[in-house]
Design an enzyme around this catalytic site. Structure first.
Site, short mmCIF file in Angstrom:
data_model
loop_
_atom_site.label_atom_id
_atom_site.label_comp_id
_atom_site.label_asym_id
_atom_site.label_seq_id
_atom_site.Cartn_x
_atom_site.Cartn_y
_atom_site.Cartn_z
N GLU A 126 18.82 -31.18 15.78
CA GLU A 126 19.31 -32.67 16.69
C GLU A 126 18.10 -33.59 16.48
O GLU A 126 18.61 -34.74 16.23
CB GLU A 126 19.66 -32.43 18.12
CG GLU A 126 20.79 -33.49 18.49
CD GLU A 126 22.25 -33.52 17.49
OE1 GLU A 126 22.40 -32.48 16.96
OE2 GLU A 126 22.73 -34.71 17.49
N HIS A 157 23.52 -39.55 10.53
CA HIS A 157 23.27 -38.56 11.49
C HIS A 157 23.46 -37.12 10.83
O HIS A 157 22.38 -36.50 10.67
CB HIS A 157 24.09 -38.51 12.91
CG HIS A 157 23.84 -37.54 13.72
ND1 HIS A 157 23.28 -37.62 14.83
CD2 HIS A 157 24.45 -36.19 13.71
CE1 HIS A 157 23.05 -36.75 15.57
NE2 HIS A 157 23.88 -35.61 14.80
N GLU A 158 24.50 -36.97 10.20
CA GLU A 158 24.68 -35.61 9.57
C GLU A 158 23.83 -35.51 8.23
O GLU A 158 23.26 -34.47 7.95
CB GLU A 158 26.08 -35.54 9.27
CG GLU A 158 27.30 -35.60 10.13
CD GLU A 158 26.88 -34.75 11.23
OE1 GLU A 158 26.25 -33.59 11.28
OE2 GLU A 158 27.08 -35.07 12.41
N HIS A 188 20.57 -33.77 9.45
CA HIS A 188 20.76 -32.46 9.55
C HIS A 188 20.91 -31.83 8.24
O HIS A 188 20.32 -30.79 8.12
CB HIS A 188 22.32 -32.13 10.08
CG HIS A 188 22.32 -32.20 11.73
ND1 HIS A 188 21.61 -31.64 12.45
CD2 HIS A 188 23.31 -32.99 12.36
CE1 HIS A 188 21.82 -32.10 13.88
NE2 HIS A 188 22.87 -32.80 13.78
#
Ligand code: ZN
Length: 497
Positions: free
Chosen positions: A290, A260-261, A264
């Site tokens: 997001e 997930h990160e 980003h």
């Protein structure tokens, strides 16, 4: 006046902002526990200096004169962005702003105690006051009688209003709530007990580094550290930092938070050099950011194609725990639906329902005279209605998130917007690129380059809808997200259609 006059202030603005970001990164990762009280003096001084750099009279004069100059697209975007920042800060009287900052500092402290002790009553007066003041500030910024809540929504997701969001959440309520009920009644049982065996943290770290590298995290321009709650921060496109949190008895937690990160981070790595050191050299909004993290985490990271080649690696790496877990069982496991009370632990299907609860409550507080004593009950009823479960207490109910205590009202919807935007981009790329073969064959440089070219490089020059229309020809809508969820979970749970 020329653009160079603004650059002098811009460099200072960026430097001060970077210093503040560095302090906040440090507080979350390395700083000793007792440092915070004294360090806050440094932070206060730097914040005041930053405020003055953004809003001083000389800068305002330069910005207004530049509005009429012949500037490049990027320069125009900087000027527009900066004027918007000023508009927000200028309309709120300084003393009220200061008092509100103090209320939030206190509010967060009271909230964390209240959450610990399951004591909504002690937090309630703060919650009420925070909403009241946020409402008043929105009133100062109101133009043409627009609804006050729309003003806050726009802070996190420019150009989105209740009109779009009501339509979006109505679709979710009509389609996803019944789908979840069907899944809850289905007799397809998924066993993921393997996930909660003991996974030594040192070994998890090695595998996480491997997976981050595999999906294109650039270790020459980024670092991965640990913190209580995973997050991403960045200073420019050559210094992007992410964190994760390892749990000995949960393999998935760190694994998917790293993916997930990394999503980003990929956004920030890809920002164009020309704007990297300017206020528009960041992802355009909370929702678009997001969308990129969820694109990596869910559309890629929970995709059977992704694991085809690397599940054997994971299995070998943790052979004691995974030797009897087949690829199919693992795919079922990482996509299992479990309605839970805690938003941050939610699976992909139930996640937006957690957001819907919060959106509806925020909206209600903004549109009517709500008795704050009734909010915990309202929260619990909505959980029962949408997720089929009821919190036992307020700690796992209305007190669970930090957002309201820190004044982040209107923030929650951007999480759900992100998931839907990710599905929209995925559907388009699946049709028009070799996305699925890139995922299967680990060609993440191709994915990174494509997203970079169409979304990331622009930073905050364009908003979410402008980027979506440029890329896919369509503005934000729920269609692809709902199709994606229905298709995926109907197959996973062998539902009849
Ligand atoms: Zn995120």
């Amino acid at each position: 006046m020329s653009y160079q006059d603004l650059e002098k202030y811009m460099n200072k603005r960026q430097a001060l902002n970077a210093a503040l970001t560095l302090f906040s990164w440090d507080q979350e990762t390395e700083a000793p526990h007792e440092s915070v009280d004294k360090t806050s003096m440094y932070i206060g001084e730097l914040s005041r200096e930053l405020f003055d750099t953004i809003t001083n009279e000389d800068v305002i004069k330069i910005l207004h004169e530049l509005e009429d100059e012949d500037l490049s697209l990027k320069q125009q975007a900087v000027v527009k962005h900066w004027l918007k920042d000023i508009e927000k800060l200028e309309k709120i009287p300084a003393e009220e702003y200061q008092a509100h900052s103090e209320l939030l500092l206190k509010g967060q402290h009271v909230w964390s105690e209240a959450k610990l002790k399951n004591d909504y009553a002690s937090f309630k007066p703060y919650l009420e006051k925070i909403f009241k003041e946020e409402k008043r500030f929105a009133g100062y910024r109101q133009i043409n009688n627009q609804p006050l809540y729309d003003i806050l929504l726009d802070d996190y997701e420019p150009s989105f209003t209740m009109k779009e969001l009501d339509a979006f959440f109505n679709d979710l309520r009509n389609e996803i709530v019944p789908l979840l009920k069907e899944i809850q009644q289905s007799d397809h049982i998924i066993d993921k007990s393997y996930n909660y065996k003991e996974y030594p943290i040192n070994k998890q770290k090695v595998f996480n580094k491997y997976i981050a590298n595999y999906i294109g995290f650039d270790f020459n321009k980024g670092v991965i550290k640990e913190s209580e709650h995973p997050f991403t921060t960045n200073f420019h496109n050559c210094d992007v930092r992410i964190t994760t949190h390892y749990y000995k008895n949960n393999l998935e937690s760190a694994l998917f938070s790293t993916i997930h990160e990394s999503g980003h981070a990929t956004y920030e790595f890809n920002i164009d050099d020309d704007i990297s050191l300017t206020p528009i050299g960041v992802g355009t909004s909370m929702g678009m950011h997001e969308s990129q993290s969820r694109f990596y985490e869910n559309m890629i990271g929970r995709n059977p194609l992704f694991w085809k080649n690397i599940y054997p690696k994971l299995q070998n790496f943790f052979l004691d725990n995974l030797k009897d877990v087949s690829y199919d069982q693992f795919m079922d496991g990482i996509n299992k639906v479990e309605a839970s009370l805690i938003r941050t632990e939610a699976d992909e299907l139930t996640y937006p329902l957690h957001i819907m609860v919060r959106y509806e409550i925020e909206k209600k507080i903004f549109s009517e005279d709500v008795d704050f004593d009734t909010l915990p009950q309202l929260w619990n009823e909505k959980y029962q209605e949408y997720l089929g479960i009821t919190p036992k207490n307020d700690t796992e109910g209305i007190l669970q998130d930090v957002h309201w205590s820190s004044g982040s009202i209107g923030y929650f919807p951007s999480y759900a917007i992100g998931s839907a935007v990710a599905a929209q981009i995925y559907a388009y790329m699946k049709e028009h690129t070799h996305l699925e073969s890139w995922i299967e064959n680990g060609q993440f440089n191709m994915i990174k380059a494509y997203l970079g070219e169409h979304i990331h490089q622009y930073g905050a020059i364009y908003n979410t809808n402008e980027l979506l229309i440029q890329l896919t020809g369509e503005s934000f809508n729920s269609k692809y997200y709902i199709e994606y969820l229905k298709d995926k979970y109907t197959k996973l749970y062998h539902l009849k259609r």
